[in-house]
Design a protein around this motif. Structure first.
Motif, PDB file in Angstrom:
ATOM      1  N   UNK A 193     -20.837 -10.418  90.837  1.00 14.81           N
ATOM      2  CA  UNK A 193     -21.756  -9.383  90.372  1.00 14.81           C
ATOM      3  C   UNK A 193     -22.950  -9.983  89.648  1.00 14.81           C
ATOM      4  N   UNK A 194     -22.703 -11.005  88.825  1.00 13.13           N
ATOM      5  CA  UNK A 194     -23.789 -11.611  88.068  1.00 13.13           C
ATOM      6  C   UNK A 194     -24.794 -12.284  88.993  1.00 13.13           C
ATOM      7  N   UNK A 195     -24.345 -12.649  90.189  1.00 18.55           N
ATOM      8  CA  UNK A 195     -25.248 -13.234  91.171  1.00 18.55           C
ATOM      9  C   UNK A 195     -25.903 -12.202  92.054  1.00 18.55           C
ATOM     10  N   UNK A 196     -25.663 -10.927  91.786  1.00 15.61           N
ATOM     11  CA  UNK A 196     -26.255  -9.810  92.540  1.00 15.61           C
ATOM     12  C   UNK A 196     -25.869  -9.854  94.009  1.00 15.61           C
ATOM     13  N   UNK A 197     -24.584 -10.160  94.271  1.00 18.10           N
ATOM     14  CA  UNK A 197     -24.098 -10.051  95.643  1.00 18.10           C
ATOM     15  C   UNK A 197     -22.630  -9.690  95.617  1.00 18.10           C
ATOM     16  N   UNK A 198     -22.036  -9.561  96.806  1.00 19.67           N
ATOM     17  CA  UNK A 198     -20.671  -9.050  96.876  1.00 19.67           C
ATOM     18  C   UNK A 198     -20.687  -7.534  96.926  1.00 19.67           C
ATOM     19  N   UNK A 199     -19.668  -6.910  96.325  1.00 21.78           N
ATOM     20  CA  UNK A 199     -19.512  -5.458  96.414  1.00 21.78           C
ATOM     21  C   UNK A 199     -20.681  -4.692  95.804  1.00 21.78           C
ATOM     22  N   UNK A 200     -21.353  -5.296  94.829  1.00 21.16           N
ATOM     23  CA  UNK A 200     -22.480  -4.603  94.202  1.00 21.16           C
ATOM     24  C   UNK A 200     -23.567  -4.267  95.224  1.00 21.16           C
ATOM     25  N   UNK A 201     -23.594  -4.992  96.346  1.00 19.89           N
ATOM     26  CA  UNK A 201     -24.599  -4.720  97.384  1.00 19.89           C
ATOM     27  C   UNK A 201     -24.363  -3.389  98.091  1.00 19.89           C
ATOM     28  N   UNK A 202     -23.177  -2.792  97.918  1.00 22.47           N
ATOM     29  CA  UNK A 202     -22.956  -1.468  98.493  1.00 22.47           C
ATOM     30  C   UNK A 202     -23.950  -0.460  97.928  1.00 22.47           C
ATOM     31  N   UNK A 203     -24.517  -0.765  96.759  1.00 24.73           N
ATOM     32  CA  UNK A 203     -25.509   0.124  96.148  1.00 24.73           C
ATOM     33  C   UNK A 203     -26.914  -0.087  96.724  1.00 24.73           C
ATOM     34  N   UNK A 204     -27.083  -1.152  97.518  1.00 26.13           N
ATOM     35  CA  UNK A 204     -28.422  -1.488  98.016  1.00 26.13           C
ATOM     36  C   UNK A 204     -28.401  -1.708  99.533  1.00 26.13           C
ATOM     37  N   UNK A 205     -28.104  -0.685 100.309  1.00 28.67           N
ATOM     38  CA  UNK A 205     -28.014  -0.862 101.761  1.00 28.67           C
ATOM     39  C   UNK A 205     -29.303  -1.358 102.396  1.00 28.67           C
ATOM     40  N   UNK A 206     -30.450  -0.965 101.832  1.00 26.35           N
ATOM     41  CA  UNK A 206     -31.720  -1.426 102.413  1.00 26.35           C
ATOM     42  C   UNK A 206     -31.867  -2.936 102.229  1.00 26.35           C
ATOM     43  N   UNK A 207     -31.438  -3.461 101.088  1.00 26.78           N
ATOM     44  CA  UNK A 207     -31.494  -4.905 100.859  1.00 26.78           C
ATOM     45  C   UNK A 207     -30.516  -5.625 101.786  1.00 26.78           C
ATOM     46  N   UNK A 208     -29.320  -5.057 101.957  1.00 23.62           N
ATOM     47  CA  UNK A 208     -28.355  -5.656 102.878  1.00 23.62           C
ATOM     48  C   UNK A 208     -28.927  -5.714 104.289  1.00 23.62           C
ATOM     49  N   UNK A 209     -29.556  -4.638 104.694  1.00 25.19           N
ATOM     50  CA  UNK A 209     -30.172  -4.610 106.031  1.00 25.19           C
ATOM     51  C   UNK A 209     -31.251  -5.671 106.157  1.00 25.19           C
ATOM     52  N   UNK A 210     -32.024  -5.860 105.108  1.00 26.84           N
ATOM     53  CA  UNK A 210     -33.065  -6.893 105.124  1.00 26.84           C
ATOM     54  C   UNK A 210     -32.430  -8.278 105.246  1.00 26.84           C
ATOM     55  N   UNK A 211     -31.324  -8.480 104.527  1.00 26.73           N
ATOM     56  CA  UNK A 211     -30.616  -9.762 104.597  1.00 26.73           C
ATOM     57  C   UNK A 211     -30.065  -9.996 106.003  1.00 26.73           C
ATOM     58  N   UNK A 212     -29.452  -8.976 106.567  1.00 25.81           N
ATOM     59  CA  UNK A 212     -28.885  -9.091 107.911  1.00 25.81           C
ATOM     60  C   UNK A 212     -29.979  -9.404 108.919  1.00 25.81           C
TER      61      UNK A 212
END
Length: 340
Positions: free
Chosen positions: A109-128
């Motif tokens: 969580x402190x690294x802003x990744x993992x399950x916390x990314x469920x709150x940021x689907x647009x960012x996940x899509x950008x990463x993908x």
């Protein structure tokens, strides 16, 4: 280096996969698991993109050619950094690059990744999208059904829709919420209730996506039932690690319809050359045998096997003779059973 698996081959392999598990699914564990199943898809522990890109920790990508098909799981939230890490993974020979959107640990969580990314689907899509653009191997996602106060029935379809549009066609869904505040990572694997039905509904809503289910699956019978329900794949974690003979040794004939169940004794013996090579290169026996403790789980002699490996495998200079000694009670009990 093994030839990379094609998408259709990986799709088949992911009918049964072994979950990425921190401190467990290292390269020695994966080599051992591959001897138990020639077919199942194996995953690395999560490797963070910053460790590879900024830290230059390329040794984290080490793996044996025999592990294929094998996927690299990455953790991160910066699209450019993940793209670079994915490129390094593909160059190292991994068949798939998986983005972790499910780990609930404080460190993640402190690294802003993992399950916390469920709150940021647009960012996940950008990463993908960045990862898909960077590599010629398949990019996949492992996620939860939601976190904290989210409503899974609302957020999960939107999450899947966005990653699909970004180029992800295969997803593994851990069928539990992740509670990022108040539960430990261990509790997050058991406390939030399972919702397998929601994952089934997601497969129905996204028929063009390959959907694997994870969470609370402890037997091949459960896996078969979930596949029969229309899910494309089943990912098993702790049961595959702690009872590998029950899950992986029987997986090829039961799940894939190929070959015969592997004999645990033969697998232990087949590990010997690998152990020799590891010791010759300066490694320690327990780095391998710690992953083999559950090989005879539920079978006569299992306790003696575990005790011998646990007590003698950590001693300085311990070698293959420890594994042979651990097998002796197994043989003794087999001889007794045959004589009765």
């Amino acid at each position: 280096m093994a030839e990379k698996y094609k998408k259709q081959d990986l799709s088949r392999a992911s009918r049964l996969s072994v979950a990425p598990m921190m401190d467990w699914t290292d390269r020695h564990c994966r080599y051992f698991h591959r001897l138990l199943s020639a077919e199942a898809l194996l995953y690395t522990e999560m490797v963070t993109a910053p460790a590879l890109v900024r830290g230059g920790a390329l040794h984290l990508l080490d793996h044996h050619p025999a592990e294929h098909p094998v996927a690299l799981q990455l953790g991160g939230s910066d699209p450019a950094e993940l793209a670079q890490a994915a490129r390094l993974g593909a160059q190292a020979g991994y068949d798939e690059i998986n983005l972790n959107c499910g780990c609930p640990s404080d460190r993640v969580q402190s690294g802003a990744f993992g399950a916390v990314l469920m709150r940021q689907p647009a960012l996940v899509a950008e990463c993908v999208a960045a990862m898909v653009e960077a590599v010629d191997v398949e990019v996949t996602v492992k996620c939860r059904i939601g976190v904290d106060d989210q409503k899974p029935e609302e957020i999960l379809p939107d999450f899947l829709d966005q990653i699909r549009a970004a180029g992800c066609r295969r997803v593994t869904i851990h069928a539990r919420m992740a509670w990022l505040d108040g539960l430990s990572p261990a509790e997050n694997r058991t406390v939030p209730p399972l919702n397998h039905d929601l994952v089934r509904r997601m497969k129905a809503a996204f028929p063009d996506m390959h959907v694997s289910i994870n969470g609370g699956i402890a037997t091949l019978e459960q896996a078969q039932a979930l596949l029969a329900d229309g899910l494309d794949g089943v990912m098993i974690g702790r049961a595959a690690y702690h009872e590998p003979a029950d899950i992986l040794a029987a997986a090829d004939p039961v799940i894939f319809g190929t070959g015969a169940a592997r004999d645990p004794i033969a697998v232990a013996r087949t590990m010997m050359p690998y152990i020799d090579d590891h010791l010759t290169s300066g490694g320690r026996l327990h780095q391998i045998t710690r992953h083999m403790l559950g090989l005879f789980a539920g079978r006569p002699g299992a306790r003696a096997w575990r005790r011998t490996l646990s007590e003698q495998g950590v001693r300085p200079g311990a070698g293959p003779e420890v594994v042979e000694a651990a097998l002796e009670p197994i043989f003794d009990l087999m001889d007794r059973a045959a004589a009765e």
